[in-house]
Scaffold this motif. Structure first.
Motif, mmCIF file in Angstrom:
data_model
loop_
_atom_site.group_PDB
_atom_site.id
_atom_site.type_symbol
_atom_site.label_atom_id
_atom_site.label_comp_id
_atom_site.label_asym_id
_atom_site.label_seq_id
_atom_site.Cartn_x
_atom_site.Cartn_y
_atom_site.Cartn_z
ATOM 1 N N LEU A 1 5.747 -0.719 -28.921
ATOM 2 C CA LEU A 1 5.398 -0.551 -27.461
ATOM 3 C C LEU A 1 4.548 -1.400 -26.261
ATOM 4 O O LEU A 1 4.610 -1.757 -25.992
ATOM 5 C CB LEU A 1 4.836 1.098 -26.975
ATOM 6 N N SER A 2 3.046 -1.256 -27.312
ATOM 7 C CA SER A 2 2.302 -3.051 -26.341
ATOM 8 C C SER A 2 2.740 -3.563 -26.361
ATOM 9 O O SER A 2 2.575 -4.719 -25.003
ATOM 10 C CB SER A 2 0.709 -2.228 -26.808
ATOM 11 N N SER A 3 3.563 -4.518 -27.513
ATOM 12 C CA SER A 3 3.625 -6.120 -28.024
ATOM 13 C C SER A 3 4.778 -5.508 -26.779
ATOM 14 O O SER A 3 4.505 -7.228 -25.450
ATOM 15 C CB SER A 3 4.253 -6.142 -28.435
ATOM 16 N N ILE A 4 6.407 -5.806 -26.310
ATOM 17 C CA ILE A 4 6.876 -5.068 -25.188
ATOM 18 C C ILE A 4 5.978 -5.341 -24.427
ATOM 19 O O ILE A 4 6.546 -6.386 -22.844
ATOM 20 C CB ILE A 4 7.012 -4.287 -25.257
ATOM 21 N N LEU A 5 4.986 -4.019 -23.752
ATOM 22 C CA LEU A 5 3.782 -4.357 -22.292
ATOM 23 C C LEU A 5 3.641 -6.213 -22.111
ATOM 24 O O LEU A 5 3.388 -6.213 -21.048
ATOM 25 C CB LEU A 5 3.467 -3.104 -21.999
ATOM 26 N N TYR A 6 2.787 -6.297 -23.085
ATOM 27 C CA TYR A 6 2.321 -7.367 -23.239
ATOM 28 C C TYR A 6 3.469 -8.890 -22.235
ATOM 29 O O TYR A 6 2.634 -9.107 -21.625
ATOM 30 C CB TYR A 6 1.716 -7.499 -24.493
ATOM 31 N N LEU A 7 3.915 -8.981 -22.898
ATOM 32 C CA LEU A 7 5.093 -9.938 -22.824
ATOM 33 C C LEU A 7 5.982 -9.503 -20.947
ATOM 34 O O LEU A 7 5.306 -10.916 -20.633
ATOM 35 C CB LEU A 7 6.110 -9.656 -23.924
ATOM 36 N N VAL A 8 5.391 -8.843 -20.811
ATOM 37 C CA VAL A 8 6.284 -8.408 -19.544
ATOM 38 C C VAL A 8 4.917 -8.702 -18.442
ATOM 39 O O VAL A 8 5.063 -9.150 -17.294
ATOM 40 C CB VAL A 8 5.870 -7.163 -18.918
ATOM 41 N N ALA A 9 3.687 -8.419 -19.103
ATOM 42 C CA ALA A 9 2.182 -8.411 -18.398
ATOM 43 C C ALA A 9 2.374 -10.421 -17.916
ATOM 44 O O ALA A 9 1.685 -10.942 -17.384
ATOM 45 C CB ALA A 9 1.215 -7.955 -19.048
ATOM 46 N N ALA A 10 2.427 -11.195 -19.654
ATOM 47 C CA ALA A 10 2.448 -12.660 -19.323
ATOM 48 C C ALA A 10 3.190 -12.637 -18.588
ATOM 49 O O ALA A 10 2.229 -13.785 -17.687
ATOM 50 C CB ALA A 10 3.272 -12.620 -20.740
ATOM 51 N N TYR A 11 4.705 -12.629 -18.038
ATOM 52 C CA TYR A 11 5.286 -13.041 -17.072
ATOM 53 C C TYR A 11 4.696 -12.546 -15.671
ATOM 54 O O TYR A 11 4.897 -13.620 -15.070
ATOM 55 C CB TYR A 11 6.745 -12.131 -17.246
ATOM 56 N N GLY A 12 4.008 -11.642 -15.800
ATOM 57 C CA GLY A 12 3.220 -11.294 -14.449
ATOM 58 C C GLY A 12 2.411 -12.216 -14.497
ATOM 59 O O GLY A 12 1.619 -12.461 -12.794
ATOM 60 N N PHE A 13 1.793 -12.890 -15.211
ATOM 61 C CA PHE A 13 0.219 -13.704 -14.765
ATOM 62 C C PHE A 13 0.945 -14.780 -14.311
ATOM 63 O O PHE A 13 0.195 -15.733 -13.522
ATOM 64 C CB PHE A 13 -0.262 -13.676 -16.670
ATOM 65 N N VAL A 14 2.335 -15.686 -15.289
ATOM 66 C CA VAL A 14 2.890 -16.714 -15.096
ATOM 67 C C VAL A 14 2.774 -16.090 -13.610
ATOM 68 O O VAL A 14 3.106 -17.208 -12.569
ATOM 69 C CB VAL A 14 3.530 -17.177 -15.209
ATOM 70 N N LYS A 15 3.461 -15.545 -12.861
ATOM 71 C CA LYS A 15 4.049 -15.067 -12.000
ATOM 72 C C LYS A 15 3.336 -14.612 -10.421
ATOM 73 O O LYS A 15 3.607 -14.195 -8.954
ATOM 74 C CB LYS A 15 5.457 -14.269 -11.148
ATOM 75 N N SER A 16 2.391 -14.945 -11.052
ATOM 76 C CA SER A 16 0.924 -14.116 -10.187
ATOM 77 C C SER A 16 1.230 -12.202 -9.192
ATOM 78 O O SER A 16 1.417 -12.914 -8.335
ATOM 79 C CB SER A 16 0.426 -15.393 -9.062
ATOM 80 N N ARG A 17 2.211 -11.351 -10.121
ATOM 81 C CA ARG A 17 2.476 -10.234 -9.126
ATOM 82 C C ARG A 17 1.382 -9.722 -9.655
ATOM 83 O O ARG A 17 0.835 -9.053 -11.150
ATOM 84 C CB ARG A 17 3.388 -9.979 -10.605
ATOM 85 N N LYS A 18 1.382 -8.503 -8.305
ATOM 86 C CA LYS A 18 0.331 -7.898 -8.348
ATOM 87 C C LYS A 18 0.360 -6.928 -9.588
ATOM 88 O O LYS A 18 -0.007 -5.837 -9.718
ATOM 89 C CB LYS A 18 0.061 -7.047 -6.816
ATOM 90 N N TRP A 19 1.732 -6.141 -10.036
ATOM 91 C CA TRP A 19 1.888 -4.820 -10.798
ATOM 92 C C TRP A 19 1.399 -5.389 -12.785
ATOM 93 O O TRP A 19 1.500 -4.634 -13.405
ATOM 94 C CB TRP A 19 3.463 -5.325 -11.147
ATOM 95 N N THR A 20 0.760 -7.044 -12.753
ATOM 96 C CA THR A 20 0.433 -7.292 -13.878
ATOM 97 C C THR A 20 -0.492 -5.980 -14.605
ATOM 98 O O THR A 20 -0.271 -5.575 -15.617
ATOM 99 C CB THR A 20 0.320 -8.591 -13.868
ATOM 100 N N ILE A 21 -1.407 -5.914 -13.951
ATOM 101 C CA ILE A 21 -1.991 -4.793 -14.364
ATOM 102 C C ILE A 21 -1.550 -3.425 -15.060
ATOM 103 O O ILE A 21 -1.871 -2.795 -15.937
ATOM 104 C CB ILE A 21 -3.444 -4.792 -13.418
ATOM 105 N N LYS A 22 -0.418 -2.886 -14.243
ATOM 106 C CA LYS A 22 0.288 -1.885 -15.023
ATOM 107 C C LYS A 22 0.556 -1.464 -15.728
ATOM 108 O O LYS A 22 0.357 -1.081 -17.495
ATOM 109 C CB LYS A 22 1.599 -1.241 -13.737
#
Length: 129
Positions: A51-72
């Motif tokens: 489950l964490s691996s999927i969340l890591y990949l979502v967060a990686a996208y958030g880092f690239v796009k500088s989205r505030k939701w990345t921390i969630k």
């Protein structure tokens, strides 16, 4: 220069997430004979890592796009990992079999996830208010 760090973190997080996804799914689905090589794995920990691996990949996208939701997703992953670690400790104290390396690996993963979450907060959430 500001955008280099989030993209670099995204690359690291993607690599970490893909490695975690490969290893955890290989144990869950018994791919490539990895399940036998893992020895006395604890399925709760493997599923938490999956489950964490999927969340890591979502967060990686958030880092690239500088989205505030990345921390969630990183925060959710940290919570999942802490709960799985508590489950692992209960399993160990109940006399369940496990690999000693699992304890260290879980602590490492929790710390790495917390560091990525803190970096997401400092680099993205805090700066995009």
């Amino acid at each position: 220069m500001k955008s280099v760090l989030p993209v670099s973190l995204a690359v690291l997080l993607t690599a970490f997430g893909l490695l975690t996804l490969f290893l955890s799914s290989s144990v869950i689905f018994d791919l490539f004979g990895i399940r036998a090589k893992e020895g006395n794995y604890v399925l709760l920990v493997v599923w938490a890592n999956f489950l964490s691996s999927i969340l890591y990949l979502v967060a990686a996208y958030g880092f690239v796009k500088s989205r505030k939701w990345t921390i969630k997703p990183l925060g959710i992953s940290a919570i999942i990992l802490v709960l799985a670690f508590a489950g692992l400790l209960i399993h160990i104290n109940s006399g369940g079999i496990y690999e000693t390396k699992t304890v260290g690996a879980m602590l490492f993963r929790i710390v790495v996830t917390a560091v990525f979450a803190a970096l997401a907060y400092v680099l993205i959430s805090k700066n995009n208010k």
